[in-house]
Design a protein around this motif. Structure first.
Motif, PDB file in Angstrom:
ATOM      1  N   UNK A  27       6.740  12.066  -8.039  1.00  0.00           N
ATOM      2  CA  UNK A  27       6.962  10.826  -7.286  1.00  0.00           C
ATOM      3  C   UNK A  27       8.177  10.959  -6.369  1.00  0.00           C
ATOM      4  N   UNK A  28       9.252  11.554  -6.860  1.00  0.00           N
ATOM      5  CA  UNK A  28      10.458  11.725  -6.042  1.00  0.00           C
ATOM      6  C   UNK A  28      10.199  12.637  -4.847  1.00  0.00           C
ATOM      7  N   UNK A  29       9.329  13.618  -5.007  1.00  0.00           N
ATOM      8  CA  UNK A  29       9.002  14.533  -3.908  1.00  0.00           C
ATOM      9  C   UNK A  29       8.346  13.811  -2.741  1.00  0.00           C
ATOM     10  N   UNK A  30       7.757  12.669  -2.990  1.00  0.00           N
ATOM     11  CA  UNK A  30       7.133  11.885  -1.915  1.00  0.00           C
ATOM     12  C   UNK A  30       8.177  11.265  -0.986  1.00  0.00           C
ATOM     13  N   UNK A  31       9.409  11.107  -1.498  1.00  0.00           N
ATOM     14  CA  UNK A  31      10.503  10.515  -0.727  1.00  0.00           C
ATOM     15  C   UNK A  31      10.079   9.202  -0.073  1.00  0.00           C
ATOM     16  N   UNK A  32       9.337   8.395  -0.849  1.00  0.00           N
ATOM     17  CA  UNK A  32       8.819   7.145  -0.311  1.00  0.00           C
ATOM     18  C   UNK A  32       9.436   5.914  -0.924  1.00  0.00           C
ATOM     19  N   UNK A  33      10.289   6.080  -1.952  1.00  0.00           N
ATOM     20  CA  UNK A  33      10.878   4.916  -2.600  1.00  0.00           C
ATOM     21  C   UNK A  33      11.604   5.294  -3.865  1.00  0.00           C
ATOM     22  N   UNK A  34      11.748   4.319  -4.742  1.00  0.00           N
ATOM     23  CA  UNK A  34      12.489   4.516  -5.973  1.00  0.00           C
ATOM     24  C   UNK A  34      11.654   5.104  -7.087  1.00  0.00           C
ATOM     25  N   UNK A  35      12.301   5.928  -7.902  1.00  0.00           N
ATOM     26  CA  UNK A  35      11.650   6.561  -9.047  1.00  0.00           C
ATOM     27  C   UNK A  35      12.592   6.435 -10.237  1.00  0.00           C
ATOM     28  N   UNK A  85       0.813  -1.221   0.000  1.00  0.00           N
ATOM     29  CA  UNK A  85       0.000   0.000   0.000  1.00  0.00           C
ATOM     30  C   UNK A  85       0.845   1.270   0.000  1.00  0.00           C
ATOM     31  N   UNK A  86       2.096   1.166   0.389  1.00  0.00           N
ATOM     32  CA  UNK A  86       2.982   2.328   0.311  1.00  0.00           C
ATOM     33  C   UNK A  86       3.166   2.758  -1.144  1.00  0.00           C
ATOM     34  N   UNK A  87       3.256   1.797  -2.047  1.00  0.00           N
ATOM     35  CA  UNK A  87       3.390   2.123  -3.468  1.00  0.00           C
ATOM     36  C   UNK A  87       2.123   2.806  -3.971  1.00  0.00           C
ATOM     37  N   UNK A 137       8.227   2.904  -6.862  1.00  0.00           N
ATOM     38  CA  UNK A 137       8.207   1.785  -5.924  1.00  0.00           C
ATOM     39  C   UNK A 137       8.388   2.288  -4.500  1.00  0.00           C
ATOM     40  N   UNK A 138       8.166   1.386  -3.536  1.00  0.00           N
ATOM     41  CA  UNK A 138       8.289   1.756  -2.124  1.00  0.00           C
ATOM     42  C   UNK A 138       9.569   1.193  -1.505  1.00  0.00           C
ATOM     43  N   UNK A 139      10.549   0.887  -2.353  1.00  0.00           N
ATOM     44  CA  UNK A 139      11.836   0.396  -1.857  1.00  0.00           C
ATOM     45  C   UNK A 139      12.700   1.540  -1.350  1.00  0.00           C
ATOM     46  N   UNK A 140      13.992   1.350  -1.421  1.00  0.00           N
ATOM     47  CA  UNK A 140      14.958   2.357  -0.994  1.00  0.00           C
ATOM     48  C   UNK A 140      14.758   3.629  -1.829  1.00  0.00           C
TER      49      UNK A 140
END
Length: 189
Positions: free
Chosen positions: A160-168, A91-93, A180-183
């Motif tokens: 997407x990068x502004x979310x700082x939640x994963x890979x873009x 759900x993070x993604x 993605x919700x990875x590193x």
């Protein structure tokens, strides 16, 4: 000018206060992380699949809670269309996708190119392209490849990068963005 006698505020003052609140509450790149942490009362995801012809326009989060039936529909929609395999998407993604879509103020739904991928599908795609990761987060239900015709790859990737939640990942040549919700990391041109 009419005054509200109970509150002592003019209609104009109320409208100004409302307008100021709206501007402050609007998601921007600067407050993306706060937006993901639940500053909104609802979260919505809109997508279509050119592969299956399916569309989804779903509120999947209301007042701090995921809506189980909506999440189930999102998981089915994001299935591996080649094998019909379904996996519970992280759900993070979905949250990153939703927040980025809101930040871009896009009216069109995402075109989903790839959500969950079975190991068989990932191996087949990897045999065709060196750009497919052996241990892709798509196989974990943690990634999506998306396109918008009204936004550039750079605009989508920036949101997407502004979310700082994963890979873009930016795939300008193929006109899509990987989320993605990875590193937290970025790649591509």
């Amino acid at each position: 000018m009419m005054k509200d006698s109970s509150a002592g505020l003019s209609r104009r003052a109320l409208l100004k206060a409302f307008a100021a609140t709206t501007v402050v509450a609007a998601p921007t790149y600067a407050n993306a992380a706060g937006f993901l942490r639940g500053s909104g009362d609802i979260r919505r995801i809109r997508m279509y699949s050119g592969r299956t012809g399916e569309r989804i326009d779903m509120i999947y989060w209301i007042e701090g809670k995921y809506v189980a039936e909506a999440v189930k529909e999102v998981n089915h929609f994001m299935r591996d269309w080649r094998t019909d395999g379904v996996k519970s998407m992280d759900l993070r993604t979905i949250d990153i996708m939703s927040a980025a879509h809101n930040m871009m103020d896009a009216n069109e739904p995402y075109m989903l190119l790839s959500g969950y991928r079975s190991p068989q599908t990932n191996a087949m795609l990897r045999a065709r392209s060196r750009r497919v990761a052996k241990n892709s987060l798509h196989m974990q239900g943690q990634a999506a490849d998306l396109r918008l015709s009204t936004r550039s790859v750079n605009q989508m990737a920036k949101a997407a990068a502004a979310c700082r939640g994963g890979g873009v990942g930016k795939y300008s040549g193929s006109n899509f963005v990987h989320m993605d919700c990875g590193v937290v990391r970025t790649w591509g041109r």
